[in-house]
Design a protein around this motif. Structure first.
Motif, PDB file in Angstrom:
ATOM      1  N   ASP A   1       8.721 -41.529  39.909  1.00  0.00           N
ATOM      2  CA  ASP A   1       9.006 -41.560  38.567  1.00  0.00           C
ATOM      3  C   ASP A   1       8.068 -40.432  38.024  1.00  0.00           C
ATOM      4  O   ASP A   1       6.909 -40.272  38.117  1.00  0.00           O
ATOM      5  CB  ASP A   1       7.948 -42.737  37.907  1.00  0.00           C
ATOM      6  CG  ASP A   1       8.945 -44.004  38.125  1.00  0.00           C
ATOM      7  OD1 ASP A   1      10.123 -43.954  38.162  1.00  0.00           O
ATOM      8  OD2 ASP A   1       8.214 -45.083  38.055  1.00  0.00           O
TER       9      ASP A   1
ATOM     10  N   VAL B   1       8.378 -38.368  35.117  1.00  0.00           N
ATOM     11  CA  VAL B   1       8.179 -38.709  33.765  1.00  0.00           C
ATOM     12  C   VAL B   1       8.216 -39.938  33.471  1.00  0.00           C
ATOM     13  O   VAL B   1       9.034 -40.837  33.176  1.00  0.00           O
ATOM     14  CB  VAL B   1       8.745 -37.669  32.526  1.00  0.00           C
ATOM     15  CG1 VAL B   1       8.218 -37.815  31.394  1.00  0.00           C
ATOM     16  CG2 VAL B   1       8.834 -36.179  33.131  1.00  0.00           C
ATOM     17  N   ASN B   2       7.024 -40.579  32.699  1.00  0.00           N
ATOM     18  CA  ASN B   2       7.045 -41.894  32.151  1.00  0.00           C
ATOM     19  C   ASN B   2       6.937 -41.986  30.632  1.00  0.00           C
ATOM     20  O   ASN B   2       6.190 -41.243  30.076  1.00  0.00           O
ATOM     21  CB  ASN B   2       5.844 -42.827  32.851  1.00  0.00           C
ATOM     22  CG  ASN B   2       5.770 -44.235  32.883  1.00  0.00           C
ATOM     23  OD1 ASN B   2       6.998 -44.492  33.034  1.00  0.00           O
ATOM     24  ND2 ASN B   2       4.878 -44.839  32.685  1.00  0.00           N
TER      25      ASN B   2
ATOM     26  N   LEU C   1      10.260 -31.824  29.742  1.00  0.00           N
ATOM     27  CA  LEU C   1      10.660 -32.600  30.762  1.00  0.00           C
ATOM     28  C   LEU C   1      11.553 -32.237  31.721  1.00  0.00           C
ATOM     29  O   LEU C   1      11.291 -32.495  32.939  1.00  0.00           O
ATOM     30  CB  LEU C   1      11.161 -33.859  30.104  1.00  0.00           C
ATOM     31  CG  LEU C   1      11.452 -35.250  30.713  1.00  0.00           C
ATOM     32  CD1 LEU C   1      11.487 -36.191  29.610  1.00  0.00           C
ATOM     33  CD2 LEU C   1      12.882 -35.238  31.146  1.00  0.00           C
TER      34      LEU C   1
ATOM     35  N   TYR D   1      13.380 -40.719  35.425  1.00  0.00           N
ATOM     36  CA  TYR D   1      12.842 -40.751  34.392  1.00  0.00           C
ATOM     37  C   TYR D   1      12.391 -42.269  34.070  1.00  0.00           C
ATOM     38  O   TYR D   1      13.397 -43.152  33.987  1.00  0.00           O
ATOM     39  CB  TYR D   1      13.461 -40.454  33.192  1.00  0.00           C
ATOM     40  CG  TYR D   1      12.950 -40.503  31.782  1.00  0.00           C
ATOM     41  CD1 TYR D   1      13.369 -41.475  30.952  1.00  0.00           C
ATOM     42  CD2 TYR D   1      11.575 -39.847  31.364  1.00  0.00           C
ATOM     43  CE1 TYR D   1      12.731 -42.059  29.724  1.00  0.00           C
ATOM     44  CE2 TYR D   1      10.945 -40.278  30.142  1.00  0.00           C
ATOM     45  CZ  TYR D   1      11.594 -41.195  29.490  1.00  0.00           C
ATOM     46  OH  TYR D   1      10.970 -41.350  28.105  1.00  0.00           O
TER      47      TYR D   1
END
Length: 200
Positions: A139, A141-142, A170, A188
């Motif tokens: 993951d 970017v969360n 991002l 993502y």
């Protein structure tokens, strides 16, 4: 990696009312059925994680604050190592959660200049790469959709701003992850995307 052919993932809890689980819920060799650790634990009593699932994601153990929260020169990999070892011992994928998130990041990040914050992100990703070079999934970017985590702004600034796409920062995070883990599935992660923020 031998398990990279597994392309399905379902994380989260299942309501197991009258079902007695004494074998993995998934028997499809081309997919997996995964879940998260809970409160820092993998197995609960007699119920073993591997008996139900064949993919694992740390709930909190691999978040940046859990690993480097107490200081820039302090690293705590013990819980993540345990999960990585558990996945390898049962031959199923380990998903790292999460590299960049506007929550559960080290508090000292807020006190850094924008260039220093970028350098801290680079150091963090490099440290994860050195420790876990063969991650199956990440993951990257969360929860970056507007309104989900206000502190995402610290990472937007550090990774180059919104730019032409509105999400240049991002994209930069994914490029950085791709350079370090060219064979991993880069993800993502967000929540309620079928109900809220559907345009974004």
């Amino acid at each position: 990696m031998k398990y990279m052919k597994k392309i399905g993932v379902l994380t989260g809890g299942l309501l197991l009312s009258s079902m007695v689980a004494n074998a993995q819920l998934n028997s499809n060799p081309d997919k997996f059925l995964g879940n998260i650790t809970t409160s820092g634990q993998i197995d609960f009593g007699t119920e073993k994680f591997y008996q139900l699932w064949d993919q694992i994601t740390p709930e909190n153990e691999s978040k940046w604050a859990s690993v480097q929260g107490s200081g820039q020169d302090s690293w705590n990999w013990g819980s993540v190592d345990n999960i990585d070892k558990y996945a390898k011992s049962h031959q199923f994928p380990f998903k790292f959660h999460a590299l960049i998130w506007g929550s559960q990041y080290p508090g000292w990040i807020r006190d850094l200049s924008v260039p220093a914050r970028y350098n801290a992100i680079v150091r963090w990703m490099d440290a994860v790469k050195e420790r876990y070079p063969d991650l199956a999934m990440i993951d990257v970017v969360n929860e970056a959709v507007s309104g989900h985590q206000a502190d995402t702004k610290y990472f937007v600034e550090a990774l180059g701003g919104t730019g032409k796409t509105g999400y240049d920062w991002l994209i930069k995070a994914f490029e950085m992850a791709g350079e370090r883990w060219p064979d991993a599935i880069l993800i993502y992660n967000d929540f309620n995307t079928f109900q809220w923020n559907t345009d974004q």
